[in-house]
Design a protein around this motif. Sequence first.
Motif, PDB file in Angstrom:
ATOM      1  N   LEU A  89      13.493   4.017 -10.072  1.00 45.04           N
ATOM      2  CA  LEU A  89      12.209   3.396 -10.387  1.00 45.04           C
ATOM      3  C   LEU A  89      11.261   3.630  -9.217  1.00 45.04           C
ATOM      4  O   LEU A  89      11.579   3.316  -8.070  1.00 45.04           O
ATOM      5  N   VAL A  90      10.082   4.175  -9.510  1.00 43.04           N
ATOM      6  CA  VAL A  90       9.066   4.432  -8.491  1.00 43.04           C
ATOM      7  C   VAL A  90       7.930   3.430  -8.679  1.00 43.04           C
ATOM      8  O   VAL A  90       7.368   3.308  -9.775  1.00 43.04           O
ATOM      9  N   ILE A  91       7.608   2.688  -7.600  1.00 47.86           N
ATOM     10  CA  ILE A  91       6.492   1.739  -7.607  1.00 47.86           C
ATOM     11  C   ILE A  91       5.396   2.334  -6.724  1.00 47.86           C
ATOM     12  O   ILE A  91       5.564   2.484  -5.507  1.00 47.86           O
ATOM     13  N   LEU A  92       4.265   2.708  -7.324  1.00 48.10           N
ATOM     14  CA  LEU A  92       3.177   3.357  -6.608  1.00 48.10           C
ATOM     15  C   LEU A  92       2.240   2.320  -6.002  1.00 48.10           C
ATOM     16  O   LEU A  92       1.899   1.313  -6.646  1.00 48.10           O
ATOM     17  N   GLY A 124       0.799  -1.223   0.000  1.00 43.05           N
ATOM     18  CA  GLY A 124       0.000   0.000   0.000  1.00 43.05           C
ATOM     19  C   GLY A 124       0.825   1.264   0.000  1.00 43.05           C
ATOM     20  O   GLY A 124       0.295   2.356  -0.217  1.00 43.05           O
ATOM     21  N   PHE A 125       2.125   1.144   0.252  1.00 44.48           N
ATOM     22  CA  PHE A 125       3.007   2.300   0.235  1.00 44.48           C
ATOM     23  C   PHE A 125       3.765   2.363  -1.094  1.00 44.48           C
ATOM     24  O   PHE A 125       3.850   1.375  -1.827  1.00 44.48           O
ATOM     25  N   SER A 126       4.345   3.517  -1.393  1.00 43.00           N
ATOM     26  CA  SER A 126       5.142   3.695  -2.612  1.00 43.00           C
ATOM     27  C   SER A 126       6.621   3.504  -2.297  1.00 43.00           C
ATOM     28  O   SER A 126       7.082   3.814  -1.194  1.00 43.00           O
ATOM     29  N   ILE A 127       7.350   3.019  -3.278  1.00 43.73           N
ATOM     30  CA  ILE A 127       8.771   2.715  -3.109  1.00 43.73           C
ATOM     31  C   ILE A 127       9.537   3.380  -4.245  1.00 43.73           C
ATOM     32  O   ILE A 127       9.070   3.422  -5.382  1.00 43.73           O
ATOM     33  N   THR A 129       1.573   1.813 -12.308  1.00 44.61           N
ATOM     34  CA  THR A 129       2.199   1.546 -11.013  1.00 44.61           C
ATOM     35  C   THR A 129       3.715   1.672 -11.045  1.00 44.61           C
ATOM     36  O   THR A 129       4.334   1.931 -10.014  1.00 44.61           O
ATOM     37  N   HIS A 130       4.319   1.463 -12.202  1.00 42.34           N
ATOM     38  CA  HIS A 130       5.774   1.528 -12.325  1.00 42.34           C
ATOM     39  C   HIS A 130       6.162   2.751 -13.164  1.00 42.34           C
ATOM     40  O   HIS A 130       5.834   2.813 -14.361  1.00 42.34           O
ATOM     41  N   HIS A 131       6.825   3.703 -12.540  1.00 42.52           N
ATOM     42  CA  HIS A 131       7.274   4.918 -13.219  1.00 42.52           C
ATOM     43  C   HIS A 131       8.807   4.913 -13.280  1.00 42.52           C
ATOM     44  O   HIS A 131       9.463   4.941 -12.237  1.00 42.52           O
ATOM     45  N   ILE A 132       9.334   4.889 -14.487  1.00 36.04           N
ATOM     46  CA  ILE A 132      10.789   4.891 -14.657  1.00 36.04           C
ATOM     47  C   ILE A 132      11.264   6.331 -14.805  1.00 36.04           C
ATOM     48  O   ILE A 132      10.868   7.032 -15.741  1.00 36.04           O
TER      49      ILE A 132
END
Length: 741
Positions: free
Chosen positions: A605-608, A567-570, A597-600
């Motif tokens: 890399l951001v996983i929402l 549930g958190f972003s990484i 969900t995956h922003h490069i």
Amino acid sequence: MLSLLLLCVWVPGLLSAPEDWPAHSEPRKNFSLGGNGGRVFREQGVWNYSTMLLREDLGLLILGAREAIFALELSNITHKRAMVKWQVTGEMQERCSRKGKNLEIECQNYIRILHRMRDGRMYVCGTSAFSPTCDIMSYTNDTLTLEDKKEDGKGKCPFDPFQRYASELVDGELFSATSINFLGSEPVMMRSSAETVRTEFKTSWLNEPNFIGMEHIAEGEENPEGDDDKIYLFFVETAVEYDFYNRLEVSRVARVCKSDMGGQRTLQRKWTSFVKARLDCPVRDSSLPLIMQDVFRFCPGNWSTCVFYAVFTPQDTSHYSAVCAYKVTDIGEVFSHGKFKTPVTVETSFVKWVMYSGDLPFPRPGACINNEARDKGFLKSLDLPDKTLQFIRDRPLMDQAVLPINERPLLVKKGPAFTRIVVARTTALDGSSHEVMFIGTESGSILKAVNYDGEMVIIEEMQVFQQSEPVKILRLSLTVGLLYAGSEVAAGQVPLSSCRLYPSCLDCVLARDPYCGWDLAAKECVGVNNVRPDTHSQVVQSLMDGDASRCPLVGGVKAVNVSFLPGFSIKLQCQPGSNLAQVQWHRDGRPVVSSDTHHIHRDGLVILNASASAAGRYTCGCVESSHGRDYVTQNITYDLRPGSRSLVETSRLEPRMQGEQHTLVVLQVMVVVLSLTLAGLMVWNFYKGHFHLAGLCRHEQGQSIVLDSAPRESSNSNNNHNRSFERSNAEEKDGLNKAHT
């Protein structure tokens, strides 16, 4: 629109450009001045560090600023050896102010001319509150001294401190280009000597010019035709030949002969050899010709090998700057064999400039006295016939433009405008020679670029000044291997090479820096000029191809364990080591593509809203391509697993910098210490009887009564607010009564 259409029809040379012009967006690396071992010099209360003279014979950089001249150590400009102030008097400032100039800014003395004289002294000129003045300066025993041999600087130094100018001291005679009057409305190129010679005050000679630079070419030393030395003037002016356009600025190169003495009757004390031509630097997508900002003379051999490197900026909204290079022989070809333009009156007063197709008088107009002219009895310019002089007086402009080498720019780049340029030659490990360009920008940085057989490589960008401070001057010392830059607020010193900033073999070789190579034995990036010939085989350098196949393979990197709460972003960090590297992410061996969900990003890399299914092994590879070969310059692996909150807090620290972890620990310790201190104070006060629980309760009860009896507003919101206070106060009263009981 009609004017632009006519421009395209009549002047195709201005707008045409090769389809494959070399456009570049960014350098491979960005460095800061401090990180590269650079240095900055500034003096409190002194501004405008924009005039420099290299005195390599003294080991000094002579730096001219506003009302001050400094002698700085060439190897370390932060070491000031001497300083002399040259200030204007209050009376001069007041006189300048009465003429409408700004007292605090314009009515000062800006040092504008610094030249080395034959005897080792220096010729220096300043604006002197719009009353230009020149003097002689000497340096002895770590002391700069103005010798108070002042002379009028009109025509030598500009009145306006912010007006462009040019000058060159040749064999004790000063050649200069500036305005000769206070208003700046009378531009002139002149030689200050016993036989002063200057340009005519005609728009066909100089039309609202902006002078850029002046260069002396000692052609007379080895010219087989017995020709004279030349003085080349580079400037920008309003074109007279494009009458269909309202106001069009073009770049020019003009030339005069060093020994020109003017004419006998026609053009007395005026140049008989002044000719000029347009300089083209064609850039695609630019509707108007680019405007020259600076020029640098580069002569690897005798005069015939000289090349002029110039930087250009747009006069439209294209935002493209360019570098073009011109051979001195190509310029000479236009002046010696090209056609002239001539004015033709159309209708009543309309003048149109067209190509002159008639016969030329002898000697050729604008030519220097050479062996052919001497054989016909013309020994000096005073002997030239009136036909030749009248022709060049009315027609100094050439019809043909001077085209750059290969008829295209060396470099085209979008971004902050180019301001200055210098060029150095260095020898690579294989013995080949390369010209390295150092280009100043309006954002306070310096670009380092090399052309490899038509392929332009921007090696790095060095931020020397703040982004709001343009580079106003560049000077190069090959003796100490340093570059010097000046701006409004400071002067900077930059090394020519940044080899030690390349941490790996791949990084060093892919930089394609002719100054650097990777030493396999020492395992470091070194300057190739310091490599012994017998150890060349141990150093890897590939400039033309960027071939890093000789670099040793990099071992695997241990995976970083990262736990997360669903549930958190990484964010998984991965900073590429080069602006040219492409970041590629894989999860369990499969490519990661951008999604909801995956922003490069460029740096990670951001996983929402990560779910448990986001777990896996994530690998970041930074891939840089060079001539069809891909090299992985960096590889980072993360093992991502869901976990408890305590485990997450621990694992979050692992990929972060140690500084963040240290800060968190310090804050936690501070909170504990403050809590213990506060508890101790309360216990001590209770023990001493400084306050009692009953008294405290009475105080709170009194406070609650005041809150309850506060006046009520008529507003509904305020009434609701007060009712909430009433309920809370009633509850407090009941609690307090029970406590008393």
